[in-house]
Design an enzyme around this catalytic site. Structure first.
Site, PDB file in Angstrom:
ATOM      1  N   HIS A 260       0.811  -1.212   0.000  1.00  0.00           N
ATOM      2  CA  HIS A 260       0.000   0.000   0.000  1.00  0.00           C
ATOM      3  C   HIS A 260       0.846   1.265   0.000  1.00  0.00           C
ATOM      4  O   HIS A 260       0.317   2.357  -0.183  1.00  0.00           O
ATOM      5  CB  HIS A 260      -0.925  -0.003   1.223  1.00  0.00           C
ATOM      6  CG  HIS A 260      -1.897   1.141   1.232  1.00  0.00           C
ATOM      7  ND1 HIS A 260      -2.848   1.299   0.250  1.00  0.00           N
ATOM      8  CD2 HIS A 260      -2.048   2.185   2.080  1.00  0.00           C
ATOM      9  CE1 HIS A 260      -3.558   2.387   0.509  1.00  0.00           C
ATOM     10  NE2 HIS A 260      -3.086   2.939   1.601  1.00  0.00           N
ATOM     11  N   CYS A 261       2.152   1.152   0.189  1.00  0.00           N
ATOM     12  CA  CYS A 261       2.992   2.347   0.311  1.00  0.00           C
ATOM     13  C   CYS A 261       3.734   2.687  -0.975  1.00  0.00           C
ATOM     14  O   CYS A 261       3.455   3.687  -1.618  1.00  0.00           O
ATOM     15  CB  CYS A 261       3.985   2.176   1.456  1.00  0.00           C
ATOM     16  SG  CYS A 261       3.214   2.104   3.085  1.00  0.00           S
ATOM     17  N   ILE A 262       4.706   1.851  -1.346  1.00  0.00           N
ATOM     18  CA  ILE A 262       5.591   2.204  -2.455  1.00  0.00           C
ATOM     19  C   ILE A 262       4.834   2.318  -3.777  1.00  0.00           C
ATOM     20  O   ILE A 262       5.147   3.167  -4.610  1.00  0.00           O
ATOM     21  CB  ILE A 262       6.727   1.169  -2.592  1.00  0.00           C
ATOM     22  CG1 ILE A 262       7.494   1.045  -1.277  1.00  0.00           C
ATOM     23  CG2 ILE A 262       7.696   1.582  -3.687  1.00  0.00           C
ATOM     24  CD1 ILE A 262       8.582   0.007  -1.299  1.00  0.00           C
TER      25      ILE A 262
END
Length: 426
Positions: A260-262
């Site tokens: 969900h971040c990078i």
């Protein structure tokens, strides 16, 4: 001890709730999912992680989870927003969950409360979006209530860096907001809390961390494709470069970027900067390269099958791994999804198996998935795969070709056994 409400009991909020409860705070967990609320109250983790499973069990009775935000927010001293911040189909930031959480807070906001947003947001979100919504309560931010951002830092499945051991940064809309937010984190962490001079700087920290990784992964993915053409083993090159004790940090190629971040955060900065008149060419290029990797995997699969006179159309292809990283069940933004979609478009006969993220499984076991496959694609390097996948295992199951997207195995071992091996850049 403080009364702490945590909005969102997902990969960020649930570990935070457990930690706050462990450190003696009275914790209320708020989530839209009745199933998550019920499991949390029973001391059961809805996330497949052994460390978190233990933490949730130990927090049973210490966390009061509910779907009714209004019943707990009004009595809380600290409110932490840990809801998702996705992008839409056009890769534009979707702040809907953050806005909804803030609307709920505003309905019962009281003087003296501290509101902290942990969700990943672009610089300016606190002042331009969150601040105005909360002031619908009639209270003034920085005077009647306090507002800050502490970007989440968590690595699911990482046994070394548990949430309490990871240093954090905090920035508030004024000095008092920063102080109160920092004091809360200092009460629960066994790591340093760095106080920044502005809330915008705090918002930019998470974006900086993850775009740094995205760019470097894109660099090594491009190098892997270049080295494949040049007949150079990327693994050997990285090992050689890593022998330099300064000025080099190893990153590794793969089938794309997940989580969900990078895979999401760079778009938040790209769009926010665009609105201000700046074009992040470098960030856009990194996203383009990393998002092209599933197509490159299909190219490698097609080339390997062609080697034995076959095409993807009608070939039996086994995809091992749905999760975006090893040994977790988290499949958010996993590159396995576009790989599977592309294989379906090419009319391959698919067998899919992941022992942890099971949403697309159509095989009961790794043996069932691999048996008689024309090609086995290692999309995620789970420990079970590393233990089971050997040249002998593939020979036994009549597999002539392995495509190792994570470069987890030794090419020579499979080639000696007469099995075609392809990696990403090796």
């Amino acid at each position: 001890m403080k009364k702490v409400s945590i909005i969102g009991l997902g990969y960020v909020g649930l570990p935070l709730a457990c930690l706050a409860a462990k450190k003696g705070h009275a914790v209320f967990g708020i989530d839209l999912s009745k199933e998550i609320v019920e499991k949390t109250n029973k001391g059961e983790s809805h996330i497949l992680d052994e460390g978190l499973k233990k933490s949730v069990f130990e927090a049973k009775g210490k966390i009061h989870a509910t779907t009714n935000a209004s019943e707990v927010l009004k009595d809380s001293e600290v409110i932490v927003v840990c809801v998702p911040t996705p992008v839409d189909k056009k890769c534009l930031p979707d702040l809907g969950p953050v806005k909804a959480a803030c609307e709920d807070i505003a309905k019962s906001l009281k003087k003296g409360q501290v509101v902290i947003v942990e969700s990943t947001i672009y610089p300016g979100t606190i002042q331009e979006v969150v601040h105005p919504i909360l002031e619908k309560s009639g209270l003034k931010a920085g005077k009647d209530f306090y507002l800050a951002h502490c970007p989440e830092r968590i690595d699911p499945g990482n046994k070394k860096w548990a949430v309490e051991k990871i240093p954090r940064v905090v920035g508030g809309i004024n000095e008092k907001s920063t102080q109160l937010a920092a004091e809360f984190y200092e009460s629960i962490l066994d790591a340093k809390v760095k106080r920044l001079n502005s809330v915008k700087a705090a918002e930019a920290v998470k974006i900086m961390e993850n775009t740094f990784r995205d760019i470097n992964i894109a660099f090594v993915n491009e190098m892997a494709r270049s080295f494949d053409v040049l007949g150079i083993d990327i693994k050997e090159v990285i090992e050689g470069a890593s022998s330099k004790p300064f000025g080099f940090m190893p990153f590794y190629p793969g089938p794309g970027v997940g989580g969900h971040c990078i895979a999401v955060d760079p778009y938040y900065l790209i769009e926010r900067a665009r609105q201000s008149g700046f074009d992040h060419k470098f960030l856009r290029l990194a996203r383009e390269i990393n998002e092209s990797m599933p197509s490159y995997v299909i190219q490698l699969a097609s080339e390997g099958l062609n080697h034995s006179g076959k095409s993807l159309n009608g070939s039996k292809v086994c995809v091992l791994g749905i999760a975006y990283k090893p040994n977790v069940d988290d499949s958010r933004e996993s590159p396995s999804f576009p790989i599977i979609e592309l294989l379906q478009e090419r009319k391959a006969v698919l067998k899919i198996f992941d022992p942890l993220a099971v949403e697309l499984n159509n095989s009961k076991s790794i043996e069932d998935a691999v048996k008689d496959s024309d090609c086995v694609i290692i999309a995620t390097n789970h420990e079970e795969f590393l233990e089971k996948i050997t040249p002998e295992f593939l020979k036994k199951n009549k597999v002539p070709f392995i495509l190792d997207c994570r470069n987890s195995f030794k090419k020579q071992d499979f080639e000696k056994a007469g099995i075609l091996y392809k990696g990403v850049g090796s």
